[in-house]
Motif scaffolding. Structure first.
Motif, mmCIF file in Angstrom:
data_model
loop_
_atom_site.group_PDB
_atom_site.id
_atom_site.type_symbol
_atom_site.label_atom_id
_atom_site.label_comp_id
_atom_site.label_asym_id
_atom_site.label_seq_id
_atom_site.Cartn_x
_atom_site.Cartn_y
_atom_site.Cartn_z
ATOM 1 N N ALA A 1 19.181 68.192 93.823
ATOM 2 C CA ALA A 1 18.231 69.240 93.485
ATOM 3 C C ALA A 1 18.811 70.558 93.979
ATOM 4 C CB ALA A 1 16.873 68.963 94.097
ATOM 5 N N ASN B 1 9.560 67.690 82.991
ATOM 6 C CA ASN B 1 9.177 66.852 84.131
ATOM 7 C C ASN B 1 7.848 67.267 84.742
ATOM 8 O OD1 ASN B 1 11.491 65.343 83.869
ATOM 9 N ND2 ASN B 1 12.583 66.281 85.560
ATOM 10 N N ARG C 1 14.905 70.394 81.686
ATOM 11 C CA ARG C 1 14.459 69.136 82.322
ATOM 12 C C ARG C 1 13.199 69.376 83.142
ATOM 13 N NH1 ARG C 1 18.876 65.153 83.187
ATOM 14 N NH2 ARG C 1 17.398 63.970 84.436
ATOM 15 N N ASN C 2 13.279 70.409 83.981
ATOM 16 C CA ASN C 2 12.173 70.674 84.906
ATOM 17 C C ASN C 2 10.860 70.918 84.167
ATOM 18 O OD1 ASN C 2 13.820 70.419 87.122
ATOM 19 N ND2 ASN C 2 14.107 72.617 87.438
ATOM 20 N N GLU D 1 12.673 74.106 90.815
ATOM 21 C CA GLU D 1 11.531 73.700 90.003
ATOM 22 C C GLU D 1 10.383 74.685 90.192
ATOM 23 O OE1 GLU D 1 11.617 69.386 89.621
ATOM 24 O OE2 GLU D 1 9.518 69.461 90.197
ATOM 25 N N LEU E 1 7.302 63.149 84.466
ATOM 26 C CA LEU E 1 8.277 62.157 84.934
ATOM 27 C C LEU E 1 7.726 61.250 86.027
ATOM 28 C CD1 LEU E 1 11.246 61.103 84.811
ATOM 29 C CD2 LEU E 1 11.779 62.770 86.595
ATOM 30 N N ILE E 2 6.903 61.804 86.921
ATOM 31 C CA ILE E 2 6.403 60.994 88.036
ATOM 32 C C ILE E 2 5.511 59.864 87.522
ATOM 33 C CG2 ILE E 2 4.878 61.076 90.085
ATOM 34 C CD1 ILE E 2 7.813 62.131 90.491
ATOM 35 N N GLU F 1 17.860 55.636 89.763
ATOM 36 C CA GLU F 1 18.346 55.942 88.416
ATOM 37 C C GLU F 1 17.882 57.314 87.965
ATOM 38 O OE1 GLU F 1 16.937 52.899 85.796
ATOM 39 O OE2 GLU F 1 18.155 51.338 86.752
ATOM 40 N N CYS F 2 18.556 57.830 86.948
ATOM 41 C CA CYS F 2 18.167 59.118 86.391
ATOM 42 C C CYS F 2 18.531 59.117 84.907
ATOM 43 C CB CYS F 2 18.921 60.235 87.119
ATOM 44 S SG CYS F 2 18.412 61.896 86.656
ATOM 45 N N TRP F 3 17.743 59.843 84.098
ATOM 46 C CA TRP F 3 18.083 59.915 82.668
ATOM 47 C C TRP F 3 19.014 61.101 82.431
ATOM 48 C CZ3 TRP F 3 16.998 64.204 79.696
ATOM 49 C CH2 TRP F 3 16.017 65.083 80.181
ATOM 50 N N GLY G 1 23.347 69.198 88.744
ATOM 51 C CA GLY G 1 22.099 69.661 89.338
ATOM 52 C C GLY G 1 20.916 69.237 88.500
ATOM 53 N N VAL G 2 19.850 68.857 89.168
ATOM 54 C CA VAL G 2 18.607 68.485 88.496
ATOM 55 C C VAL G 2 17.457 69.134 89.263
ATOM 56 C CG1 VAL G 2 19.513 66.278 87.609
ATOM 57 C CG2 VAL G 2 18.415 66.358 89.859
ATOM 58 N N GLY G 3 16.237 68.849 88.869
ATOM 59 C CA GLY G 3 15.096 69.409 89.573
ATOM 60 C C GLY G 3 14.596 68.500 90.678
ATOM 61 N N SER G 4 13.640 69.003 91.442
ATOM 62 C CA SER G 4 13.082 68.234 92.557
ATOM 63 C C SER G 4 12.396 66.961 92.076
ATOM 64 C CB SER G 4 12.061 69.082 93.308
ATOM 65 O OG SER G 4 12.688 70.198 93.892
ATOM 66 N N THR G 5 11.728 67.039 90.923
ATOM 67 C CA THR G 5 11.013 65.875 90.417
ATOM 68 C C THR G 5 11.981 64.792 89.949
ATOM 69 O OG1 THR G 5 9.089 67.192 89.864
ATOM 70 C CG2 THR G 5 9.321 65.127 88.673
ATOM 71 N N ASP G 6 13.108 65.210 89.344
ATOM 72 C CA ASP G 6 14.157 64.253 88.987
ATOM 73 C C ASP G 6 14.624 63.520 90.242
ATOM 74 O OD1 ASP G 6 14.743 64.550 86.136
ATOM 75 O OD2 ASP G 6 15.408 66.576 86.613
ATOM 76 N N THR H 1 7.687 57.294 85.802
ATOM 77 C CA THR H 1 8.383 56.437 86.771
ATOM 78 C C THR H 1 7.409 55.453 87.413
ATOM 79 O OG1 THR H 1 9.865 58.285 87.247
ATOM 80 C CG2 THR H 1 9.868 56.487 88.831
ATOM 81 N N GLU I 1 6.322 64.708 95.505
ATOM 82 C CA GLU I 1 6.285 63.963 94.240
ATOM 83 C C GLU I 1 6.645 62.492 94.464
ATOM 84 O OE1 GLU I 1 5.115 65.293 91.309
ATOM 85 O OE2 GLU I 1 4.637 66.956 92.644
ATOM 86 N N PHE I 2 7.620 62.245 95.355
ATOM 87 C CA PHE I 2 8.022 60.858 95.644
ATOM 88 C C PHE I 2 6.831 60.057 96.152
ATOM 89 C CE2 PHE I 2 9.294 57.745 98.873
ATOM 90 C CZ PHE I 2 10.102 56.909 98.115
ATOM 91 N N ARG J 1 19.866 74.118 80.906
ATOM 92 C CA ARG J 1 19.528 72.689 80.892
ATOM 93 C C ARG J 1 18.661 72.219 82.051
ATOM 94 N NH1 ARG J 1 22.580 70.304 84.612
ATOM 95 N NH2 ARG J 1 21.411 68.387 84.292
ATOM 96 N N ILE J 2 18.846 72.750 83.245
ATOM 97 C CA ILE J 2 18.021 72.248 84.358
ATOM 98 C C ILE J 2 16.571 72.716 84.170
ATOM 99 C CG2 ILE J 2 17.778 71.984 86.850
ATOM 100 C CD1 ILE J 2 20.723 72.675 87.177
ATOM 101 N N ALA K 1 12.950 63.087 93.022
ATOM 102 C CA ALA K 1 11.871 62.217 93.495
ATOM 103 C C ALA K 1 11.892 60.883 92.753
ATOM 104 C CB ALA K 1 10.523 62.907 93.297
ATOM 105 N N SER K 2 12.029 60.954 91.445
ATOM 106 C CA SER K 2 12.052 59.749 90.627
ATOM 107 C C SER K 2 13.271 58.889 90.972
ATOM 108 C CB SER K 2 12.067 60.159 89.146
ATOM 109 O OG SER K 2 12.265 59.039 88.335
ATOM 110 N N SER L 1 18.444 75.530 90.261
ATOM 111 C CA SER L 1 17.712 74.350 89.793
ATOM 112 C C SER L 1 16.247 74.387 90.205
ATOM 113 C CB SER L 1 18.351 73.094 90.386
ATOM 114 O OG SER L 1 18.101 73.053 91.781
#
Lengths: 165, 418
Positions: free
Chosen positions: B120, A97, A93-94, A68, A154-155, B150-152, B136-141, A158, B43-44, A89-90, B143-144, A66
């Motif tokens: 992540a 994002n 997204r990344n 980034e 994304l940041i 929540e997450c999309w 699994g998602v990325g680091s920015t996901d 948000t 990012e957070f 898919r990851i 952070a959000s 995953s």
């Protein structure tokens, strides 16, 4: 947005360990990561790639981890966009994002060759191969992903949502 | 609806969701490790949220390059530690308390049936074994989600995998999932939910189920999932730190594809370099010499896995041409190994018995391969350069095959050494 540049061509299943090997993940500094981008797929790639170049690959680009760090390394190395038949898919997204433009196109993936100069009309989803005089269509970017792009990633998306609520 | 759709619907305040829909869902737990959390933290802070959405639902686990392998890794781990203190996170696991994240969180009852979990780390899909939706998602996901809770998600299509018949001796969840990936390919379940069922799954231990769901990502899957049952209840009872809920797929739930496997025909399976889908029967690979054996990881580092390797190697020695590294995935498993005498078995066999870490699985530390070297590992990936030099090779197997290979110094099946 028009993205024009020279193409580096890769095959299918380019995994994130090939894009940025884990041995370099003791940092998340984009400049450091860029020094090793795609190293395990082509060891000379970091010295050959130039700002503004593009990557065209086959299916399942960015499979595996995953991290980034993979799209970050590509972006920091100056890669403007990645075109592939499909993305893991990851990675997909990344890329959205962090603001690395990516496009899915069967035709472009098959017909574009190493070294071709291409021009992508990001809004219209049209990929022109200037070297070969051909035109291909990219799959439309879903509306939500377009919203992320216009927000600036994304940041920012948000941040605006939190502010608005 | 499928179990995946039901969990996603429940977390997005909807009665129903369908494949392809984009939804915003509430998450029950978020995790990140020492490689991915530093980006999430940076990012957070850009979001300016003030605080995390829930300080008891953000887990930071330094496990990849921990115990800290070098100065840069130590700096990354320090970021996690300092952020956890500053924001008073209750789920920060220091070295000595940590374990490989995907073994640790189920063991500690921090993930449970019906949960929606993001991490992540691509192997976050492991918790589907408990009947959770996890991906699994990325680091920015991350952070959000740390800011909003929540997450999309795009609701995935589901694929069903049915396993029936009698398992051959030593064949385990690892062999089933490697065989499945070999059948459908590394993008065979791209963007999809992989739902595992059938009589073999119903009889399978939680350990084997966790192994299977862990590798859903290796087929491109968004999540692996198993409808919870008595075995699930037995595992989570007394362990779960939060309320949990069992979901099941409806009889008329929609699947884009159904695959069936007669397990009596599935052999001990090995993935050859350089893709998990490049599978062959272990018995056909006896000419492959092995320089290093690794038993451990989020895929096969649980007590059942270590016991299996110990059973094979007990009273024998690692081949003089080979080195063997055994890494229990958590401190609790490590201690159990000591109590059961397994640690002694490995040390007597002249294998390394290590503190928990992801370490060699991703070529981090604790067993890196030189150019031209070959390893067999109970881990999950065998991409070029995964465990070290780009000129090295990794074969993936279950713990019994790995241990038998350590004894022989080449790929071997348990019957050859027992």
């Amino acid at each position: 947005m028009i993205l024009k540049g020279k193409v580096w061509k890769f095959g299918d299943n380019i995994d994130t360990d090939a894009i940025i090997p884990a041995r370099y993940l003791n940092t998340s500094d984009p400049v450091e990561l860029a020094k090793h981008v795609m190293e395990d797929a082509d060891k000379d790639f970091p010295s050959k790639v130039k700002a503004g170049d593009l990557i065209v690959a086959d299916s399942n680009f960015g499979c595996g981890s995953s991290r980034e760090h993979a799209p970050i390394a590509l972006k920091a190395a100056g890669i403007q966009a990645v075109v592939a038949r499909s993305f893991a898919r990851i990675f997909y997204r990344n890329a959205f994002n962090i603001g690395l433009p990516i496009f899915e196109s069967d035709d472009a993936s098959v017909k574009i060759s190493q070294g071709d100069v291409i021009e992508i009309d990001a809004d219209g989803g049209v990929i022109r191969n200037i070297t070969k005089g051909e035109t291909y269509t990219a799959k439309p970017i879903p509306p939500f992903m377009q919203e992320l792009i216009s927000a600036g990633g994304l940041i920012e998306w948000t941040r605006k949502r939190i502010k608005a609520s | 609806m499928t179990i995946t759709e039901k969990i996603l619907a429940a977390h997005s305040g909807r009665d129903k969701v369908s494949a392809g829909e984009l939804i915003n869902a509430k998450v029950d737990l978020i995790l990140a490790n020492d490689i991915t959390a530093p980006i999430s933290i940076t990012e957070f802070k850009k979001i300016g949220a003030g605080n995390v959405f829930d300080k008891e639902r953000v887990a930071f686990i330094p496990d990849h390059f921990a115990p800290q392998k070098d100065i840069k890794a130590a700096e990354q781990c320090k970021m996690l530690r300092e952020f956890s203190r500053e924001y008073d996170l209750s789920l920060y696991f220091e070295v000595g308390r940590m374990g490989v994240e995907h073994a640790l969180l189920p063991e500690q009852g921090l993930v449970g049936p019906g949960d929606l979990v993001i991490g992540a780390d691509s192997h976050t899909c492991t918790y589907g074994a408990l009947g959770a939706f996890s991906t699994g998602v990325g680091s920015t996901d991350v952070a959000s989600a740390m800011a909003t809770g929540e997450c999309w998600f795009k609701v995935p299509e589901s694929m069903k995998f049915i396993y029936y018949g009698k398992l051959n001796r030593w064949v385990s969840g690892k062999d089933l999932i490697l065989h499945t990936i070999g059948d459908i390919g590394v993008d065979g379940a791209l963007y999809r939910a992989m739902e595992f069922e059938g009589e073999v799954i119903r009889l399978m231990s939680m350990s084997g189920r966790l192994t299977m769901c862990n590798m859903a990502i290796e087929a491109g899957g968004k999540n692996g999932i198993i409808v919870p049952d008595d075995i699930t209840e037995g595992y989570v009872k007394g362990r779960a730190k939060r309320a949990y809920k069992f979901y099941a797929s409806d009889k008329d739930a929609g699947y884009v594809e159904v695959k069936e496997y007669d397990c009596s025909k599935i052999p001990l399976t090995v993935s050859c370099p350089h893709l998990p889908s490049n599978t062959k029967p272990a018995a056909e690979l006896s000419s492959v010499s092995i320089d290093q054996v690794v038993v451990g990881s989020c895929t096969n580092g649980r007590i059942e896995d270590i016991r299996e390797a110990a059973e094979i190697i007990k009273g024998k020695k690692v081949s003089p041409n080979t080195r063997m590294i055994v890494i229990p995935a958590t401190q609790q498993i490590y201690l159990q190994c000591v109590k059961e005498g397994l640690a002694e078995i490995f040390v007597n066999a002249e294998a390394v018995f290590s503190t928990p870490t992801c370490g060699p699985c991703l070529g981090g530390h604790m067993g890196i391969l030189a150019k031209g070297e070959k390893a067999i590992a109970t881990t999950n990936r065998n991409f070029v350069g995964r465990m070290g030099d780009p000129g090295s090779e990794v074969y993936l197997s279950n713990p019994a095959v790995a241990a038998a290979s350590a004894v022989k110094g080449r790929i071997a099946i348990p019957e050859e050494v027992i």
